[in-house]
Design an enzyme around this catalytic site. Structure first.
Site, PDB file in Angstrom:
ATOM      1  N   HIS A  63      32.799  57.138 -47.829  1.00 28.89           N
ATOM      2  CA  HIS A  63      34.216  57.380 -48.047  1.00 28.89           C
ATOM      3  C   HIS A  63      34.984  56.953 -46.796  1.00 28.89           C
ATOM      4  O   HIS A  63      34.425  56.898 -45.684  1.00 28.89           O
ATOM      5  CB  HIS A  63      34.473  58.859 -48.333  1.00 28.89           C
ATOM      6  CG  HIS A  63      33.965  59.301 -49.670  1.00 28.89           C
ATOM      7  ND1 HIS A  63      34.336  60.498 -50.238  1.00 28.89           N
ATOM      8  CD2 HIS A  63      33.119  58.711 -50.556  1.00 28.89           C
ATOM      9  CE1 HIS A  63      33.734  60.626 -51.423  1.00 28.89           C
ATOM     10  NE2 HIS A  63      32.990  59.551 -51.620  1.00 28.89           N
ATOM     11  N   GLU A  65      37.102  58.480 -44.962  1.00 32.51           N
ATOM     12  CA  GLU A  65      37.092  59.480 -43.891  1.00 32.51           C
ATOM     13  C   GLU A  65      35.775  59.466 -43.120  1.00 32.51           C
ATOM     14  O   GLU A  65      35.756  59.551 -41.883  1.00 32.51           O
ATOM     15  CB  GLU A  65      37.304  60.892 -44.466  1.00 32.51           C
ATOM     16  CG  GLU A  65      38.590  61.058 -45.251  1.00 32.51           C
ATOM     17  CD  GLU A  65      38.365  60.939 -46.747  1.00 32.51           C
ATOM     18  OE1 GLU A  65      38.830  61.823 -47.486  1.00 32.51           O
ATOM     19  OE2 GLU A  65      37.724  59.951 -47.174  1.00 32.51           O
ATOM     20  N   CYS A  93      37.533  65.166 -50.070  1.00 29.44           N
ATOM     21  CA  CYS A  93      36.561  65.881 -50.901  1.00 29.44           C
ATOM     22  C   CYS A  93      35.788  66.867 -50.019  1.00 29.44           C
ATOM     23  O   CYS A  93      35.929  66.856 -48.786  1.00 29.44           O
ATOM     24  CB  CYS A  93      35.618  64.882 -51.565  1.00 29.44           C
ATOM     25  SG  CYS A  93      34.473  64.094 -50.400  1.00 29.44           S
ATOM     26  N   CYS A  96      33.825  65.194 -47.059  1.00 28.39           N
ATOM     27  CA  CYS A  96      34.655  64.696 -45.964  1.00 28.39           C
ATOM     28  C   CYS A  96      35.346  65.834 -45.219  1.00 28.39           C
ATOM     29  O   CYS A  96      35.514  65.774 -43.992  1.00 28.39           O
ATOM     30  CB  CYS A  96      35.681  63.710 -46.507  1.00 28.39           C
ATOM     31  SG  CYS A  96      34.934  62.225 -47.228  1.00 28.39           S
TER      32      CYS A  96
END
EC number: 3.5.4.33
Length: 366
Positions: A63, A65, A93, A96
């Site tokens: 992701h 992040e 999420c 993260c």
């Protein structure tokens, strides 16, 4: 810190999200910033920028992040990111969010809410648990409308593409399942946004045609462009389909003002495949190619064909008349990402799918 600072850094994250969309990834971008002793954009240091890359990296944890946290930790040579601030276009999420907490990020700023998996208040709020030994400040809703619109447009295009894929199959034709091409899009994720299907022209006789329609700007949205001054039509060889041109396209894609149309001829690649070799004629294929050019607004075209495709190219030249500006043969180089042997057989799970190849050889077209 001034509110405009958040808007500025979210703008950098939005730029990353757009790059992700162009690569076929869910458009989420992130930026990690280290603050100086004085507040303000001028004294801040951008340590890392990234966009979602799970598809391109074959990594479910990639992701945006997670990527900026990793990059920033390497830049600082420290797994603790004390005093740093994370900007991301979508609410983090749980994975993260926990990574941000573990890295001791001081502040998380996000754009759009994520009602399905958001861990900053939408589904749960990991940042609000007092039992955790680090408290991170959270600010949501920064440039939220822009962040949400980018996601909405991306998924709208995905739904439209899926709708185009679900077209009926003629009983006298075969269609290679879409799942067979998953490895293709993993190797060439940046071309997937240019992938299009057509089936409702009279010339197609109910068959489905696949092509890449690549606009001059590789980051442009995959909508039908307006008629261009000229465009290049690439014809694959009798033993190829569109990935035959992948390396050539990589070299040419940044040419200013250029556009490419790369079809899989009926019977080849991701297009439908009539079961009988007798279906194929140069006249049918020429009519379909001209209809394709009309459908995407190609009023004038350059024609480049692979070896073994001279007869079809010449037949198209005769029908196109002054619309065809130039005709050339080119031997596209093999793709280092995906050698020829890996892709040549992909659309043909059995001998029945090879009727077009048999027709080319039987008629002496190649």
């Amino acid at each position: 810190m001034q509110p405009s600072d958040d808007a500025y850094f979210m703008g950098l994250a939005l730029e990353q999200a757009r790059l992700g969309a162009a690569a076929g990834e869910v458009p989420v971008g992130a930026v990690l910033v280290q603050r100086g002793p004085e507040q303000g954009v001028a004294t801040a240091r951008v340590l890392a920028v990234a966009h979602n890359r799970p598809i391109g990296l074959h990594d479910p944890s990639a992701h945006a992040e997670m990527l900026v946290l990793r990059q920033a930790a390497q830049a600082l040579q420290n797994y603790r990111l004390d005093g740093c601030e994370l900007y991301v276009t979508l609410e983090p999420c749980p994975m993260c969010a926990q990574a941000a907490l573990h890295s001791r990020v001081r502040r998380v700023v996000y754009g759009a809410r994520e009602p399905k998996s958001g861990a900053a208040g939408s589904v749960l709020d990991l940042f609000a648990y007092p039992a955790l030994n680090h408290q991170t400040e959270v600010q949501g809703g920064v440039r939220a409308q822009e962040c949400a619109a980018l996601l909405e447009d991306f998924f709208a295009l995905r739904r439209l593409a899926a709708k185009r894929v679900h077209t009926p199959l003629r009983p006298d034709a075969l269609r290679t399942p879409a799942a067979a091409f998953e490895s293709l899009w993993q190797v060439f994720p940046h071309w997937q946004m240019h992938s299009r299907m057509w089936h409702d022209w009279p010339e197609l006789e109910g068959l489905r045609l696949h092509a890449l329609d690549i606009a001059a700007e590789p980051q442009a949205a995959p909508t039908t462009p307006s008629a261009s001054a000229s465009a290049t039509l690439l014809l694959h060889g009798p033993d190829g389909w569109w990935p035959q041109w992948a390396s050539w396209l990589e070299q040419q894609r940044r040419s200013k003002g250029q556009r490419w149309l790369v079809p899989d001829l009926i019977g080849f690649g991701q297009s439908d495949k009539p079961k009988q070799a007798a279906w194929h004629s140069l006249e049918r294929h020429v009519a379909i190619l001209l209809a394709l050019c009309d459908a995407v607004g190609m009023q004038r075209l350059q024609l480049v064909h692979a070896p073994g495709q001279a007869q079809l190219a010449q037949a198209l030249q005769q029908r196109a008349g002054p619309r065809l500006l130039d005709l050339a043969e080119c031997s596209p180089p093999p793709s280092p990402q995906w050698p020829a042997g890996a892709w040549a057989d992909l659309p043909y799970p059995d001998a029945g799918h090879r009727a077009a190849q048999r027709a080319w050889r039987a008629r002496g077209w190649c």
